[in-house]
Design a protein around this motif. Structure first.
Motif, short mmCIF file in Angstrom:
data_model
loop_
_atom_site.label_atom_id
_atom_site.label_comp_id
_atom_site.label_asym_id
_atom_site.label_seq_id
_atom_site.Cartn_x
_atom_site.Cartn_y
_atom_site.Cartn_z
N THR A 140 61.23 -14.04 70.34
CA THR A 140 62.48 -14.79 70.27
C THR A 140 63.47 -14.12 71.22
N VAL A 141 64.53 -14.85 71.56
CA VAL A 141 65.52 -14.30 72.47
C VAL A 141 66.89 -14.33 71.82
N CYS A 142 67.54 -13.18 71.83
CA CYS A 142 68.91 -13.04 71.36
C CYS A 142 69.80 -12.94 72.60
N PRO A 143 70.92 -13.67 72.65
CA PRO A 143 71.76 -13.66 73.83
C PRO A 143 72.28 -12.27 74.23
N TRP A 144 72.51 -11.39 73.26
CA TRP A 144 73.07 -10.09 73.63
C TRP A 144 72.08 -8.93 73.49
N LYS A 145 70.99 -9.12 72.74
CA LYS A 145 70.01 -8.03 72.59
C LYS A 145 68.81 -8.20 73.52
N GLY A 146 68.43 -9.42 73.80
CA GLY A 146 67.29 -9.66 74.67
C GLY A 146 66.11 -10.26 73.93
N THR A 147 64.90 -9.96 74.38
CA THR A 147 63.68 -10.53 73.80
C THR A 147 63.13 -9.64 72.69
N ALA A 148 62.95 -10.24 71.53
CA ALA A 148 62.37 -9.53 70.39
C ALA A 148 60.87 -9.80 70.33
N HIS A 149 60.12 -8.75 70.09
CA HIS A 149 58.68 -8.82 69.88
C HIS A 149 58.43 -8.59 68.40
N TYR A 150 57.52 -9.35 67.82
CA TYR A 150 57.30 -9.30 66.38
C TYR A 150 55.99 -8.60 66.01
#
Length: 95
Positions: free
Chosen positions: A43-53
């Motif tokens: 997923t992508v957060c506008p201020w944190k970047g790409t999250a890997h699960y």
């Protein structure tokens, strides 16, 4: 000390952590990686970047995408690089 557990297993525990948007992010050395299996979910957060699960797996029970990490976050979130947070029924308690 914050502790993340699910299905009777302690997945992470540490006095050192980061609190971001109400989520406890555990440092990599606090994780018991036996319980984490990489997931293909991103997923992508506008201020944190790409999250890997990660799937959390305990006693052959799978909690899909119950943990996430920003391996290479944006500058604003650099302090949580490599840290892991939990949701989807994983209990995070502070003793």
């Amino acid at each position: 000390m914050p502790r993340a557990s699910w299905n009777g297993a302690v997945i992470a525990e540490s006095e050192a952590f980061e609190l971001v948007e109400g989520n406890v992010y555990f440092p990599p050395e606090a994780l018991d990686r036996r319980y984490l299996q990489p997931s293909a979910t991103r997923t992508v957060c506008p201020w944190k970047g790409t999250a890997h699960y990660y799937d959390v797996v305990v006693e052959a029970e799978v909690n899909r995408d119950a943990a996430w990490c920003y391996a290479s976050p944006k500058t604003e979130a650099a302090h949580i690089a490599g840290y892991v947070a939990f949701w989807k029924g994983v209990t995070v308690e502070d003793d």
